[in-house]
Design an enzyme around this catalytic site. Sequence first.
Site, mmCIF file in Angstrom:
data_model
loop_
_atom_site.group_PDB
_atom_site.id
_atom_site.type_symbol
_atom_site.label_atom_id
_atom_site.label_comp_id
_atom_site.label_asym_id
_atom_site.label_seq_id
_atom_site.Cartn_x
_atom_site.Cartn_y
_atom_site.Cartn_z
ATOM 1 N N LYS A 66 11.574 32.523 -5.777
ATOM 2 C CA LYS A 66 10.645 32.336 -4.658
ATOM 3 C C LYS A 66 9.235 32.585 -5.158
ATOM 4 O O LYS A 66 8.917 33.665 -5.658
ATOM 5 C CB LYS A 66 10.997 33.303 -3.527
ATOM 6 C CG LYS A 66 9.985 33.235 -2.386
ATOM 7 C CD LYS A 66 10.403 34.043 -1.191
ATOM 8 C CE LYS A 66 9.330 33.978 -0.111
ATOM 9 N NZ LYS A 66 9.713 34.701 1.097
ATOM 10 N N LYS A 87 12.497 28.054 -3.993
ATOM 11 C CA LYS A 87 11.579 27.930 -2.865
ATOM 12 C C LYS A 87 10.150 28.082 -3.323
ATOM 13 O O LYS A 87 9.868 29.042 -4.037
ATOM 14 C CB LYS A 87 11.908 29.027 -1.853
ATOM 15 C CG LYS A 87 10.978 29.068 -0.661
ATOM 16 C CD LYS A 87 11.284 30.248 0.189
ATOM 17 C CE LYS A 87 10.211 30.305 1.270
ATOM 18 N NZ LYS A 87 10.193 31.530 1.960
HETATM 19 C C1 PBG Z 1 9.623 35.780 4.493
HETATM 20 C C2 PBG Z 1 9.676 34.310 4.347
HETATM 21 C C3 PBG Z 1 8.631 33.384 4.183
HETATM 22 C C4 PBG Z 1 9.242 32.119 4.233
HETATM 23 C C5 PBG Z 1 10.607 32.323 4.367
HETATM 24 N N1 PBG Z 1 10.852 33.679 4.416
HETATM 25 C C6 PBG Z 1 7.172 33.555 4.116
HETATM 26 C C7 PBG Z 1 6.543 34.269 3.011
HETATM 27 O O1 PBG Z 1 7.166 34.670 2.031
HETATM 28 O O2 PBG Z 1 5.345 34.486 3.141
HETATM 29 C C8 PBG Z 1 8.522 30.806 4.151
HETATM 30 C C9 PBG Z 1 9.216 29.673 4.800
HETATM 31 C C10 PBG Z 1 8.352 28.483 5.055
HETATM 32 O O3 PBG Z 1 7.183 28.404 4.662
HETATM 33 O O4 PBG Z 1 8.874 27.556 5.692
HETATM 34 N N2 PBG Z 1 9.224 36.507 3.422
#
Ligand code: PBG
Length: 324
Positions: free
Chosen positions: A195, A248
């Site tokens: 991520k 992601k």
């Molecule tokens: C929580 C999380 C995020 C997303 C999914 N879980 C945001 C982030 O890390 O700031 C992003 C999902 C999206 O942009 O559709 N940490």
Amino acid sequence: MAFPVNRPRRLRRNETIRRMVRETRLSPDNLIQPYFVCPGRGVSKPISSMPGVAQMSVDNVVAAARDAFAAGVPATILFGLPERKDAVGSEAWADDGAVQRAIREIKERVPGMCVVTDVCMCEYTDHGHCGAIKSGDVDNDATLELLVREALSHARAGADIVAPSDMMDGRVGAIRTALDRDGFTNIAIMAYSAKYASAFYGPFREAAESAPQFGDRRSYQMDPPNGDEAMREVALDLEEGADIVMVKPALAYLDLIWRVKSEFRVPVAAYNVSGEYSMIRAAGRNGWLDEERATMEMLVAMRRAGADMILTYFATEVARRLNR
Ligand code: PBG
């Protein structure tokens, strides 16, 4: 043998032939529909930066989930909005929190649907970071405790899969150990393994009201230029007990979907994040591109890269399109 014996266009002549040689397919089976669950009843509050997506109270989420499942979407992932935020995000493990209630209701009313829950603190903390703060940064080991509590409360409510998205080191192992200790050996972990600290989460932070109040997430989410590091993150999560690993965002990271699938041969999820959704929606609404075709092309590319599952805000809409 080269031209004129070889003419690749022969197999592109009409849709029937194209169907016969098509290498990758997108099916509703591949899709996971996210919902933002908020407190209240009868609430559906549109998210301005994500046209077509709303924060919904449990009743509306259940109705949407029923429609999604009927359209062939097997799973949903739930994000929660608390009544109140605090420094450690304690509403994240409230057994009567919006997500916990939504899990119970969906499992009761749409029993076949697989319920995945996002396990993270950022929607629940008043500072908007993904864990507990110490000396201006997220404290890794203290946060593991909080994530474990949240994951267990999702498990008690009946979640099928928990999906930690916080990027703390060791969280998959900590959650696996706690789940097993409490008898939840059958609950799977979908780890947000690779991520990245991405600008493409912008619209989500409005949706989940989770923008960090100071700094950014670069001390815990990955640096976009790094690919080998993603392989190490995936290897660690698998060692700690992840059943499904995620890349992601998806669109700018297709190479990593490919690498993870090729190297590990495990179930891979790709998160078609909020910014990817909103770009296409916005351009579509402006008449700048064909929204339907661009959506299908983007999602099939994620499948071609190696994603078994795609988390996408387009899921239900696309499943309906695939059914016609
Ligand atoms: C929580 C999380 C995020 C997303 C999914 N879980 C945001 C982030 O890390 O700031 C992003 C999902 C999206 O942009 O559709 N940490």
